[in-house]
Design a protein around this motif. Structure first.
Motif, mmCIF file in Angstrom:
data_model
loop_
_atom_site.group_PDB
_atom_site.id
_atom_site.type_symbol
_atom_site.label_atom_id
_atom_site.label_comp_id
_atom_site.label_asym_id
_atom_site.label_seq_id
_atom_site.Cartn_x
_atom_site.Cartn_y
_atom_site.Cartn_z
ATOM 1 N N LEU A 99 -11.744 55.480 -46.571
ATOM 2 C CA LEU A 99 -12.771 56.444 -46.166
ATOM 3 C C LEU A 99 -13.965 56.434 -47.120
ATOM 4 O O LEU A 99 -15.111 56.571 -46.693
ATOM 5 N N ALA A 100 -13.700 56.248 -48.408
ATOM 6 C CA ALA A 100 -14.791 56.160 -49.385
ATOM 7 C C ALA A 100 -15.639 54.919 -49.125
ATOM 8 O O ALA A 100 -16.870 54.954 -49.247
ATOM 9 N N GLN A 101 -14.998 53.818 -48.760
ATOM 10 C CA GLN A 101 -15.735 52.588 -48.444
ATOM 11 C C GLN A 101 -16.571 52.770 -47.177
ATOM 12 O O GLN A 101 -17.719 52.333 -47.126
ATOM 13 N N LEU A 102 -16.016 53.436 -46.176
ATOM 14 C CA LEU A 102 -16.754 53.721 -44.946
ATOM 15 C C LEU A 102 -17.999 54.551 -45.266
ATOM 16 O O LEU A 102 -19.097 54.264 -44.785
ATOM 17 N N ARG A 103 -17.839 55.561 -46.103
ATOM 18 C CA ARG A 103 -18.956 56.418 -46.502
ATOM 19 C C ARG A 103 -20.025 55.610 -47.243
ATOM 20 O O ARG A 103 -21.217 55.732 -46.984
ATOM 21 N N SER A 104 -19.594 54.767 -48.154
ATOM 22 C CA SER A 104 -20.531 53.958 -48.944
ATOM 23 C C SER A 104 -21.329 53.006 -48.052
ATOM 24 O O SER A 104 -22.551 52.871 -48.200
ATOM 25 N N THR A 105 -20.659 52.364 -47.123
ATOM 26 C CA THR A 105 -21.334 51.448 -46.197
ATOM 27 C C THR A 105 -22.323 52.202 -45.326
ATOM 28 O O THR A 105 -23.459 51.754 -45.118
ATOM 29 N N ALA A 106 -21.919 53.366 -44.831
ATOM 30 C CA ALA A 106 -22.809 54.168 -43.984
ATOM 31 C C ALA A 106 -24.045 54.609 -44.766
ATOM 32 O O ALA A 106 -25.162 54.585 -44.249
ATOM 33 N N ARG A 107 -23.864 55.007 -46.017
ATOM 34 C CA ARG A 107 -24.998 55.432 -46.846
ATOM 35 C C ARG A 107 -25.964 54.265 -47.059
ATOM 36 O O ARG A 107 -27.176 54.423 -46.960
ATOM 37 N N THR A 108 -25.422 53.076 -47.325
ATOM 38 C CA THR A 108 -26.256 51.888 -47.517
ATOM 39 C C THR A 108 -27.046 51.563 -46.256
ATOM 40 O O THR A 108 -28.207 51.164 -46.330
ATOM 41 N N ASP A 109 -26.416 51.775 -45.089
ATOM 42 C CA ASP A 109 -27.064 51.490 -43.802
ATOM 43 C C ASP A 109 -27.931 52.651 -43.302
ATOM 44 O O ASP A 109 -28.467 52.582 -42.193
ATOM 45 N N HIS A 110 -28.040 53.727 -44.084
ATOM 46 C CA HIS A 110 -28.799 54.922 -43.697
ATOM 47 C C HIS A 110 -28.255 55.518 -42.401
ATOM 48 O O HIS A 110 -29.009 56.053 -41.595
ATOM 49 N N ASP A 111 -26.941 55.414 -42.214
ATOM 50 C CA ASP A 111 -26.265 55.974 -41.041
ATOM 51 C C ASP A 111 -25.650 57.307 -41.474
ATOM 52 O O ASP A 111 -24.476 57.389 -41.813
ATOM 53 N N TYR A 112 -26.479 58.355 -41.466
ATOM 54 C CA TYR A 112 -26.059 59.636 -42.029
ATOM 55 C C TYR A 112 -24.990 60.333 -41.195
ATOM 56 O O TYR A 112 -24.196 61.096 -41.719
ATOM 57 N N SER A 113 -24.950 60.046 -39.901
ATOM 58 C CA SER A 113 -23.917 60.622 -39.048
ATOM 59 C C SER A 113 -22.538 60.094 -39.454
ATOM 60 O O SER A 113 -21.593 60.863 -39.630
ATOM 61 N N THR A 114 -22.430 58.775 -39.625
ATOM 62 C CA THR A 114 -21.148 58.184 -40.043
ATOM 63 C C THR A 114 -20.803 58.600 -41.465
ATOM 64 O O THR A 114 -19.631 58.840 -41.782
#
Length: 121
Positions: A88-103
């Motif tokens: 889940l932490a990796q999912l959050r980190s990837t989403a933040r990098t992609d500017h996908d704030y919903s994910t």
């Protein structure tokens, strides 16, 4: 004047992007977006490099105060040696990098829920 040209308006002491004409006025929009304003086309001039830079920095600072990751005070921390927490932490980190704030928000919610169920304090 070309659409998108950066112009200095001495009446407001601001730099804006030329949008269009509205009657006798030029319509300008703040750099980075926002509410348009009317300006006297005769008083406008091309923005200097320093004025362009200042307007861009102002727009970047405004985005930094309003973008998604800054709205969460403290994101949940993963528990060491837990595969689900790490995933889940990796999912959050990837989403933040992609500017996908919903994910990113979804990952935070799932991580908080997982922590409360699997790692109660």
């Amino acid at each position: 004047m070309e659409t998108g040209a950066l112009l200095y308006d001495p009446a407001t002491n601001k730099v804006g992007e030329y949008q269009d004409k509205s009657g006798p006025y030029a319509l300008l929009r703040p750099v980075g977006g926002g509410r348009e304003w009317q300006a006297d086309p005769a008083s406008l001039r091309p923005a200097t490099d320093q004025e362009r830079l200042s307007a861009g920095v102002r727009a970047a600072n405004a985005r930094a105060r309003t973008d998604g990751p800054f709205l969460v005070a403290v994101p949940p921390r993963p528990v060491d040696d837990c595969d689900t927490c790490a995933e889940l932490a990796q999912l959050r980190s990837t989403a933040r990098t992609d500017h996908d704030y919903s994910t990113e928000t979804d990952a935070n919610v799932l991580l908080r829920k997982h922590r409360s169920e699997a790692h109660p304090v």
